[in-house]
Enzyme design. Structure first.
Site, short mmCIF file in Angstrom:
data_model
loop_
_atom_site.label_atom_id
_atom_site.label_comp_id
_atom_site.label_asym_id
_atom_site.label_seq_id
_atom_site.Cartn_x
_atom_site.Cartn_y
_atom_site.Cartn_z
N MET A 1 -8.92 0.95 16.73
CA MET A 1 -10.31 1.40 16.71
C MET A 1 -10.87 1.52 18.13
O MET A 1 -10.73 0.60 18.94
CB MET A 1 -11.12 0.38 15.92
CG MET A 1 -12.55 0.75 15.74
SD MET A 1 -13.36 -0.49 14.75
CE MET A 1 -12.99 -1.96 15.67
N CYS B 1 0.42 4.68 1.94
CA CYS B 1 -0.63 4.60 2.94
C CYS B 1 -0.29 5.73 3.93
O CYS B 1 0.88 5.94 4.25
CB CYS B 1 -0.58 3.25 3.63
SG CYS B 1 -1.88 3.04 4.84
N HIS C 1 4.06 5.00 13.70
CA HIS C 1 2.92 5.29 12.81
C HIS C 1 1.57 4.84 13.35
O HIS C 1 0.54 5.09 12.74
CB HIS C 1 3.15 4.67 11.43
CG HIS C 1 2.66 3.25 11.28
ND1 HIS C 1 3.02 2.23 12.13
CD2 HIS C 1 1.82 2.69 10.37
CE1 HIS C 1 2.44 1.11 11.74
NE2 HIS C 1 1.70 1.36 10.69
N GLY C 2 1.55 4.15 14.50
CA GLY C 2 0.26 3.67 15.00
C GLY C 2 0.46 2.89 16.28
O GLY C 2 1.50 3.02 16.94
N GLU D 1 -12.36 8.73 10.75
CA GLU D 1 -12.85 8.92 12.12
C GLU D 1 -13.18 10.37 12.37
O GLU D 1 -12.46 11.26 11.90
CB GLU D 1 -11.75 8.56 13.13
CG GLU D 1 -11.88 7.20 13.75
CD GLU D 1 -10.86 6.92 14.84
OE1 GLU D 1 -10.54 5.75 15.00
OE2 GLU D 1 -10.38 7.86 15.52
N ASP E 1 0.86 -1.19 0.00
CA ASP E 1 0.00 0.00 0.00
C ASP E 1 0.90 1.24 0.00
O ASP E 1 1.10 1.89 1.03
CB ASP E 1 -0.94 -0.01 1.21
CG ASP E 1 -2.10 0.95 1.00
OD1 ASP E 1 -2.15 1.60 -0.07
OD2 ASP E 1 -2.94 1.06 1.89
N PHE F 1 -9.67 3.68 7.70
CA PHE F 1 -10.88 4.23 8.32
C PHE F 1 -10.98 5.74 8.10
O PHE F 1 -10.00 6.40 7.71
CB PHE F 1 -10.88 3.95 9.83
CG PHE F 1 -9.74 4.64 10.56
CD1 PHE F 1 -9.81 5.97 10.91
CD2 PHE F 1 -8.58 3.95 10.88
CE1 PHE F 1 -8.76 6.60 11.56
CE2 PHE F 1 -7.52 4.57 11.53
CZ PHE F 1 -7.61 5.90 11.87
N LYS G 1 -15.55 2.41 8.62
CA LYS G 1 -14.51 1.51 8.11
C LYS G 1 -15.11 0.36 7.30
O LYS G 1 -16.31 0.12 7.39
CB LYS G 1 -13.65 0.97 9.25
CG LYS G 1 -14.37 0.03 10.20
CD LYS G 1 -13.46 -0.40 11.30
CE LYS G 1 -12.20 -1.07 10.82
NZ LYS G 1 -12.40 -2.28 10.00
#
Lengths: 136, 483
Positions: free
Chosen positions: B383, B101, B406-407, B209, B98, B207, B482
């Protein structure tokens, strides 16, 4: 008793992975496709069969497996078609595939790509086996 | 097999795997993690994948791994690797399928109190305008000519078509357009996949949000970014869709032959690479930049439709329903950058796979208004949990090739998550906490359950502790759309 040919989902932290086994390389390809579609949660709509004919060029068995799965995955996205019957004809490093299947009724998960990560088709007592990781 | 005793502890937040752990390693591996986070990743193959990545030809400095690291394919997710330009290599697997992304953050002047009566309607409108899920096409179908324009112009194409506002492009990494994109390097199949997927979120962990800005940690930086406690913000997380996936697949395939031609030996075929100056390497760079521009445009179009949803639901009901772009970052990308390594400025190709560029204050690559504070870094949590707005620092420039996390980072497999968590239970649980969920698939929802991820607060605490980012604001979700 373990079936002569089959597939099984194996754990992967972020993506999804399959163990596949079969007595021959063509049957290994069929099991890989079946397993991949099962991981995607694809339901086909039983109606008249649709056919697709395609050629796969390859340098080795691993390359053949990745290219074959990438091709059938492409028909999922482009034609919304799940192919479940295959006839293979081999000429040197090219395989001709006559495949048929049904339109997709529902799908749970899309695979982004078929990867080469740790992909090695091993010879076993009963034929061939491999693990394959899919990016989702 | 490596174990924790092979690691050299640098600080409470940094660990090093020395180069001599494996004879083919070209550089050491530096992991940003607390001991607790580090111990967790021994459950999967991330450490081995980081060691494998350190065998790429032409690497400089160290292979870096962020605290949200987890097992990927080839490279670990959370990995950063820089190869010397032009002698080094580029590896499509080190950027990911991806391509580009990334995450976009939009701010608003809408308070939670003003918006609360309309949140259900807003969730429905966003769900309609911002398509998500498997096989969903968008509201826009590109012609072949338009696809070429998206490839070469990126968000500028969206702006010309009226899909962007005044400073959206200025506040996008690369201003929404990477130079050097060439559609002739993109296959027919990738093009075909790209025609009808623009303006869509896709599935998996992508997603849109609507968040509440729960807490601000740096008032002056947050003010510059337009982020105020108690107001709504919007995050959009997605990438280059089937277009980018196909480009990466095409070049991973092509590079299987390239590694043989260039005599490159690797421990994993997914790490395949080609010299940056080779015809194959150059063609991949051109194609990758097309996908990067496609992804910038994708997030720009989703921004347009998110604004339309806000207007449709909130116009006349709140005083200002505008959404203002804070920033847009990539976390799967290969970039040619100049970094200081051992006191020497070196041009390198930085591979970031699940890692965010985090340039420090004064960097000319970031918008003028952010130069005093540093580049905004957007770190979405799992989430239903918090997300963070951070800033790049001078330390991130010195120690992590201007990169940070990154997350949250997964720690439970998708099959385990599905066995442990029922999608419907999870949706009910999130809804009881006031989070509106619009999800295409309940099994997809359970796979993305918060329990399947590390605690994003721990991850952020680690990069802040290591000095490679600093905190600005913490966001909590109100609406999740999502696939």
């Amino acid at each position: 008793m373990i079936a002569k040919a089959g597939y099984q989902e194996i754990e992967h932290t972020a993506d999804i992975a399959l163990r596949i086994w079969a007595p021959s390389i063509p049957e290994l390809l069929v099991q890989a496709a079946k397993g991949m579609f099962a991981l995607c949660g694809i339901q086909g709509k039983k109606s008249s069969r649709r056919q697709r004919i395609f050629q796969i060029n390859f340098s080795d068995h691993e390359n053949l497996l990745v290219n074959f799965l990438s091709e059938v995955l492409y028909y999922v996205e482009r034609d919304k078609l799940v192919l479940d019957r295959f006839q293979f004809t081999l000429h040197d490093h090219q395989m001709t595939v006559i495949a048929s299947g049904y339109p997709i009724l529902s799908i749970q998960k899309m695979i982004k790509a078929v990867t080469y990560h740790k992909l090695e088709i091993k010879t076993t007592e009963n034929g061939f086996a491999a693990q394959i990781v899919f990016d989702v | 097999m490596v174990n924790i005793s092979d690691f050299k502890k640098i600080s409470d937040f940094e660990w090093e795997i020395p180069q001599n752990v494996h004879p083919d390693m070209k550089v050491p591996v530096r992991i940003f993690a607390t001991r607790r986070l580090l111990e967790k990743v021994f459950d999967d193959e991330s450490i081995q994948q980081a060691i494998n990545s350190a065998t790429l030809p032409g690497l400089v400095g160290r292979v870096l791994v962020m605290p949200d690291m987890h097992q990927g394919y080839g490279f670990p997710i959370g990995g950063v690797a820089a190869t010397r330009y032009p002698e080094g290599v580029i590896s499509p697997g080190g950027i990911g399928y991806d391509i580009n992304c990334g995450v976009r953050l939009l701010s608003s002047n809408i308070s939670f109190e003003q918006a609360e009566p309309f949140l259900d309607a807003l969730a429905n409108a966003l769900d309609y305008y911002c398509p998500s899920g498997v096989g969903k096409g968008g509201h826009i179908k590109l012609s072949e000519k338009e696809l070429d324009q998206v490839c070469t112009e990126g968000s500028r194409w969206a702006s010309k078509k009226g899909y962007a506002q005044a400073h959206d492009l200025e506040r996008t990494e690369e201003k929404g357009r990477m130079e050097g994109a060439d559609p002739s390097a993109v296959s027919k199949r990738a093009r075909q996949r790209g025609l009808d997927q623009i303006g869509t979120l896709g599935a998996g962990n992508h997603f849109l949000e609507v968040d509440l800005i729960e807490q601000v940690f740096d008032q002056s930086a947050a003010t510059v970014m337009g982020l105020f406690e108690g107001n709504l913000a919007v995050q959009i997380h997605c990438g280059s869709r089937g277009f980018g996936h196909q480009i990466c697949s095409d070049y991973v395939e092509e590079f299987q032959g390239a590694v043989k031609r260039y005599g490159i030996k690797l421990p994993d075929r997914e790490l395949v690479c080609a010299p940056l100056t080779s015809p194959e390497g150059q063609r991949y760079l051109k194609a990758m930049r097309c996908a990067a521009n496609y992804a910038f445009t994708n997030r720009q179009i989703l921004t347009y439709y998110a604004r339309r949803a806000f207007e449709e639901v909130l116009a006349g009901k709140v005083s200002n329903w505008e959404l203002d772009q804070v920033y847009d970052i990539a976390h799967n990308m290969g970039k040619i950058e100049v970094h200081e390594i051992n006191g020497e400025k070196i041009k390198v190709c930085v591979h970031r796979k699940g890692a965010t560029r985090a340039f420090g204050p004064g960097n000319p690559e970031i918008p003028p208004e952010y130069q005093p504070i540093g580049q905004p870094v957007l770190v979405p949590g799992s989430m239903g949990t918090a997300s963070w707005v951070l800033l790049g620092t001078e330390e991130s420039m010195k120690r992590s090739f201007g990169s940070t996390c990154h997350g949250a980072g997964r720690m439970m497999s998708r099959s385990q998550a599905k066995k442990k968590i029922w999608g419907e239970d999870l949706r009910n649980q999130l809804q009881s906490r006031g989070i509106r969920i619009r999800a295409g698939s309940l099994s997809g929802l359970s796979e993305e359950a918060p329990e399947a991820y590390k605690d994003v607060d721990d991850v952020v605490q680690t990069v802040v502790g290591a000095g490679i980012a600093r905190k600005v604001a913490r966001l909590v979700p109100l609406i999740v759309v999502k696939g």
